[in-house]
Design a protein around this motif. Structure first.
Motif, PDB file in Angstrom:
ATOM      1  N   UNK A  72      20.530 -12.836 -76.968  1.00 24.42           N
ATOM      2  CA  UNK A  72      20.758 -14.317 -76.522  1.00 24.42           C
ATOM      3  C   UNK A  72      21.742 -15.082 -77.544  1.00 24.42           C
ATOM      4  N   UNK A  73      21.549 -14.853 -78.630  1.00 23.34           N
ATOM      5  CA  UNK A  73      22.170 -15.758 -79.695  1.00 23.34           C
ATOM      6  C   UNK A  73      23.699 -15.272 -79.566  1.00 23.34           C
ATOM      7  N   UNK A  74      23.779 -14.067 -79.393  1.00 24.77           N
ATOM      8  CA  UNK A  74      25.304 -13.454 -79.261  1.00 24.77           C
ATOM      9  C   UNK A  74      25.894 -13.459 -78.029  1.00 24.77           C
ATOM     10  N   UNK A  75      25.342 -13.977 -77.011  1.00 30.37           N
ATOM     11  CA  UNK A  75      25.703 -13.935 -75.713  1.00 30.37           C
ATOM     12  C   UNK A  75      27.167 -14.341 -75.582  1.00 30.37           C
ATOM     13  N   UNK A  76      27.318 -15.678 -76.193  1.00 30.40           N
ATOM     14  CA  UNK A  76      28.725 -16.207 -75.940  1.00 30.40           C
ATOM     15  C   UNK A  76      29.695 -15.335 -76.744  1.00 30.40           C
ATOM     16  N   UNK A  77      29.454 -14.976 -77.772  1.00 32.81           N
ATOM     17  CA  UNK A  77      30.433 -13.838 -78.417  1.00 32.81           C
ATOM     18  C   UNK A  77      30.791 -12.846 -77.522  1.00 32.81           C
ATOM     19  N   UNK A  78      29.658 -12.118 -76.836  1.00 30.42           N
ATOM     20  CA  UNK A  78      29.989 -10.968 -76.066  1.00 30.42           C
ATOM     21  C   UNK A  78      30.958 -11.401 -74.891  1.00 30.42           C
ATOM     22  N   UNK A  79      30.470 -12.602 -74.259  1.00 29.69           N
ATOM     23  CA  UNK A  79      31.245 -12.985 -73.145  1.00 29.69           C
ATOM     24  C   UNK A  79      32.731 -13.373 -73.705  1.00 29.69           C
ATOM     25  N   UNK A  81      34.330 -11.926 -76.024  1.00 29.62           N
ATOM     26  CA  UNK A  81      34.864 -10.374 -76.339  1.00 29.62           C
ATOM     27  C   UNK A  81      35.172  -9.754 -75.006  1.00 29.62           C
ATOM     28  N   UNK A  82      34.372  -9.777 -74.030  1.00 34.60           N
ATOM     29  CA  UNK A  82      34.661  -9.235 -72.728  1.00 34.60           C
ATOM     30  C   UNK A  82      35.753  -9.900 -72.049  1.00 34.60           C
ATOM     31  N   UNK A  83      35.922 -11.313 -72.280  1.00 36.10           N
ATOM     32  CA  UNK A  83      37.164 -11.665 -71.726  1.00 36.10           C
ATOM     33  C   UNK A  83      38.533 -11.553 -72.311  1.00 36.10           C
ATOM     34  N   UNK A  84      38.491 -11.243 -73.796  1.00 35.81           N
ATOM     35  CA  UNK A  84      39.460 -10.807 -74.438  1.00 35.81           C
ATOM     36  C   UNK A  84      39.812  -9.116 -73.956  1.00 35.81           C
ATOM     37  N   UNK A  85      38.628  -8.536 -73.545  1.00 33.78           N
ATOM     38  CA  UNK A  85      39.031  -7.057 -73.095  1.00 33.78           C
ATOM     39  C   UNK A  85      39.577  -7.126 -71.857  1.00 33.78           C
ATOM     40  N   UNK A  86      39.183  -8.056 -70.936  1.00 34.16           N
ATOM     41  CA  UNK A  86      39.651  -8.240 -69.558  1.00 34.16           C
ATOM     42  C   UNK A  86      41.370  -8.796 -69.629  1.00 34.16           C
ATOM     43  N   UNK A  87      41.693  -9.604 -70.671  1.00 32.86           N
ATOM     44  CA  UNK A  87      42.793  -9.958 -70.750  1.00 32.86           C
ATOM     45  C   UNK A  87      43.955  -8.751 -71.346  1.00 32.86           C
ATOM     46  N   UNK A  88      43.372  -8.131 -72.356  1.00 33.24           N
ATOM     47  CA  UNK A  88      44.186  -6.849 -72.864  1.00 33.24           C
ATOM     48  C   UNK A  88      44.214  -6.090 -71.578  1.00 33.24           C
ATOM     49  N   UNK A  89      43.275  -5.703 -70.901  1.00 40.20           N
ATOM     50  CA  UNK A  89      43.479  -4.832 -69.625  1.00 40.20           C
ATOM     51  C   UNK A  89      44.434  -5.058 -68.722  1.00 40.20           C
ATOM     52  N   UNK A  90      44.461  -6.263 -68.281  1.00 38.36           N
ATOM     53  CA  UNK A  90      45.395  -7.179 -67.404  1.00 38.36           C
ATOM     54  C   UNK A  90      46.965  -6.921 -68.138  1.00 38.36           C
ATOM     55  N   UNK A  91      46.994  -7.200 -69.508  1.00 41.65           N
ATOM     56  CA  UNK A  91      48.221  -6.756 -69.779  1.00 41.65           C
ATOM     57  C   UNK A  91      48.869  -5.554 -69.773  1.00 41.65           C
ATOM     58  N   UNK A  92      47.791  -4.586 -70.023  1.00 43.45           N
ATOM     59  CA  UNK A  92      48.102  -3.093 -69.881  1.00 43.45           C
ATOM     60  C   UNK A  92      48.580  -2.676 -68.500  1.00 43.45           C
ATOM     61  N   UNK A  93      48.124  -3.253 -67.470  1.00 43.94           N
ATOM     62  CA  UNK A  93      48.215  -3.215 -66.219  1.00 43.94           C
ATOM     63  C   UNK A  93      49.516  -3.565 -65.609  1.00 43.94           C
ATOM     64  N   UNK A  94      49.885  -4.856 -66.377  1.00 43.03           N
ATOM     65  CA  UNK A  94      51.288  -5.486 -65.795  1.00 43.03           C
ATOM     66  C   UNK A  94      52.387  -4.549 -66.428  1.00 43.03           C
ATOM     67  N   UNK A  95      52.103  -3.513 -67.363  1.00 48.30           N
ATOM     68  CA  UNK A  95      53.090  -2.783 -67.984  1.00 48.30           C
ATOM     69  C   UNK A  95      53.312  -1.461 -67.048  1.00 48.30           C
ATOM     70  N   UNK A  96      52.134  -1.158 -66.083  1.00 47.68           N
ATOM     71  CA  UNK A  96      52.377  -0.075 -65.161  1.00 47.68           C
ATOM     72  C   UNK A  96      53.319  -0.425 -64.149  1.00 47.68           C
TER      73      UNK A  96
END
Length: 207
Positions: A72-79, A81-96
């Motif tokens: 619970x204490x690390x939930x904000x950090x996990x969230x 991190x997930x948002x950053x992964x989604x942004x990176x994934x979106x950037x990669x998709x735009x390269x397709x």
């Protein structure tokens, strides 16, 4: 005769002749000892396993609580991190490239080889291979040139704005005619580009 003297004169072999007070005290003491022994054997000893199980469950619950508290204490950090992964994934998709962009990308790949000074002997796109969420478009390529020109071609491919990967690279000496003596080489390679399959679903839904 005082109490202590009477106590010292008691005969444990003839309890029945003791004074009433001492007999009452002896019987009371006997019942106290018997009750304590019975309590220990029937209550305390019988309840010990339950007490140990309760202590073990308490420790397990405490450990579980501490683990959940850390999560619970690390939930904000996990969230984040997930948002950053989604942004990176979106950037990669735009390269397709999209389906409509594939023909232009094939032209770009072909022009990249020509711009590096290579002679194109084969440029053969083959059927798409569909994966989980993307399609793979292979292109069989055969080029003639020098090591330096091959290196320039690979560098230029890597610099394309869309994702293109090179596979099954094979280089051999050019043996035909004048090429056999001027350092010319033959490069056989499979280039692969990719597109996101959700584009097809979007088109079908729009239709």
């Amino acid at each position: 005769m005082n109490f202590l003297e009477e106590l010292q004169n008691l005969d444990f072999n003839d309890i029945g002749r003791w004074p009433l007070l001492f007999r009452a005290l002896f019987v009371g003491l006997f019942f106290v000892i018997a009750a304590s022994g019975g309590f220990y054997y029937f209550v305390f000893t019988a309840q010990m396993p339950r007490l140990e199980r309760a202590e073990q469950e308490e420790q397990e619950l405490r450990t579980s609580f501490e683990q959940k508290q850390k999560k619970a204490a690390n939930f904000s950090a996990y969230r984040e991190q997930l948002a950053e992964i989604e942004r990176s994934f979106g950037t990669m998709l735009r390269q397709l490239p999209g389906k409509t962009e594939i023909p232009n990308l094939l032209v770009d790949i072909s022009q990249t080889g020509l711009a590096a000074g290579l002679l194109e002997e084969l440029f053969q796109p083959v059927a798409e291979l569909q994966k989980d969420f993307y399609a793979e478009k292979p292109i069989k390529i055969r080029l003639k040139g020098t090591y330096h020109e091959f290196g320039q071609f690979v560098s230029d491919i890597a610099a394309l704005p869309r994702i293109v990967t090179l596979h099954d690279i094979a280089i051999k000496q050019a043996l035909s005619g004048a090429d056999s003596g001027n350092g010319k080489l033959i490069l056989n390679v499979t280039a692969k580009t990719y597109r996101y399959l959700d584009e097809d679903a979007d088109v079908e839904n729009a239709g």
